[in-house]
Design a protein around this motif. Sequence first.
Motif, PDB file in Angstrom:
ATOM      1  N   ARG A 197      -3.891  -2.084   5.156  1.00 46.80           N
ATOM      2  CA  ARG A 197      -2.577  -2.732   5.076  1.00 46.80           C
ATOM      3  C   ARG A 197      -2.759  -4.199   4.730  1.00 46.80           C
ATOM      4  O   ARG A 197      -3.731  -4.838   5.121  1.00 46.80           O
ATOM      5  N   TYR A 204      -0.993  -6.662  -5.343  1.00 43.35           N
ATOM      6  CA  TYR A 204      -1.779  -6.384  -4.133  1.00 43.35           C
ATOM      7  C   TYR A 204      -3.179  -6.986  -4.282  1.00 43.35           C
ATOM      8  O   TYR A 204      -3.688  -7.648  -3.370  1.00 43.35           O
ATOM      9  N   ARG A 241       0.835  -1.205   0.000  1.00 43.12           N
ATOM     10  CA  ARG A 241       0.000   0.000   0.000  1.00 43.12           C
ATOM     11  C   ARG A 241       0.865   1.249   0.000  1.00 43.12           C
ATOM     12  O   ARG A 241       0.662   2.168  -0.808  1.00 43.12           O
ATOM     13  N   LEU A 278      -7.042   2.248   1.323  1.00 51.53           N
ATOM     14  CA  LEU A 278      -6.686   0.833   1.266  1.00 51.53           C
ATOM     15  C   LEU A 278      -6.148   0.345   2.610  1.00 51.53           C
ATOM     16  O   LEU A 278      -5.355   1.031   3.247  1.00 51.53           O
TER      17      LEU A 278
END
Length: 416
Positions: free
Chosen positions: A180, A115, A69, A178
């Motif tokens: 973690r 991610y 992130r 967002l």
Amino acid sequence: MDAWRRLLLAVVCGVAVASVYAAQPVLEPMGRDLDVPAGLTGWIVATGQVGYLAGLVLLVPLGDVVDRRRLIAVHLALTAGGMLLTASAPAAWGAFAGLAVAGVFAVVVQTTVAYAAAVSPPAERGRNIGVVTSGVVVGILGARVVAGTLAGAWGWRSVYAVLAVLSLGLAALVLVALPREERPRRPAGYRRAVVSLGGLFTRRAFLTRGLVAFFLFASFGTLWSGLSLPLAGSPWQLSESQIGLFGIAGLAGALGAARAGRWADDGRAGPVTGLALALLVLSWAAIAQLPWSLWFLVVGIVVLDFAVQAVHVSNQHVLTAHPDRTSGVVGGYMVFYSLGSALGAAATTAVFTAHGWAGSSLLGAGFAACALAVWATDRQPPRDGTSGANLRTENVEAHGARCGMHHSRKRSACKS
């Protein structure tokens, strides 16, 4: 993953990749303003791709070491710096430097895809990658529409100024919106992550998908980096904003392949790849008609971008089955993407200058045929009679996804 977070990640990918491809519809005025010879204008796009390649090797492995992130936010901010340098460049060297910097940190796209893959349940991985990756295609093709409009109104420099502002805004939003990432175990060190990246190139399944991507995006780059030249010339003589509108046709084709991720989740990544590559070859028959018909060109663009998106999503679905090293796998795969895109961008303007659009069309079709040949060759059973585990990777991964399982032991318990 929530729908709005998927959308945010898709927008991040779109803006980041647009920083590399925004020059495509404005190559002619940009080259003229910066005194770049017509036969070398393809290097305006290729320079960003070369920077992208460096970032894939040096920066993407960081995603397996640090919080993705924060890495996304930092890379977006540095991409904005490259865009500002390009927008204010007094000469060609300044623009090339800015484009190279932006290209290096535009690999935030791969960190973002990694991610999304890492935080997705196995059964939803293909769907989420498909949505996020659609942002890449929207960025590449949508940038043509927006860049053409902005350049027509305020000049090509305004394109990069707007991209810089968007990148900075997204950097801040990512940190706020967002969560973690939670990792199952302690990540490897940076050096180990880079070394393991090199080891991927010895694996047949990875190398096959990489070579397909190399020729796939060489064909893609041949079209989109060379298209503005014949459209700006006789007999069409279109403006930058009119040329940019052809990106809408590309978007229609790419978004039409949005279900490619779900097809991959259902275990059909292999057949989908073969069919899409066959369509890619055929699309060039229509694209070659550009000197006589814009309607055939539009049809060819739709088919080409449908094929590219379907193959690209299928490739990434197959290769992202290891959450602890997702960034490295995606980064290694995208090395092929970057090299192919740079080859297509640099070659198409040189071939067009020497042989016209017929030469560029043959070049693009040749790249597509090579991708299809690589896929077809890999579908053959191995001569040594081994189990071919690497060749069956996509089927095993998709089967495990449908069963909602992540570890190989659990996969074996899921009966076919």
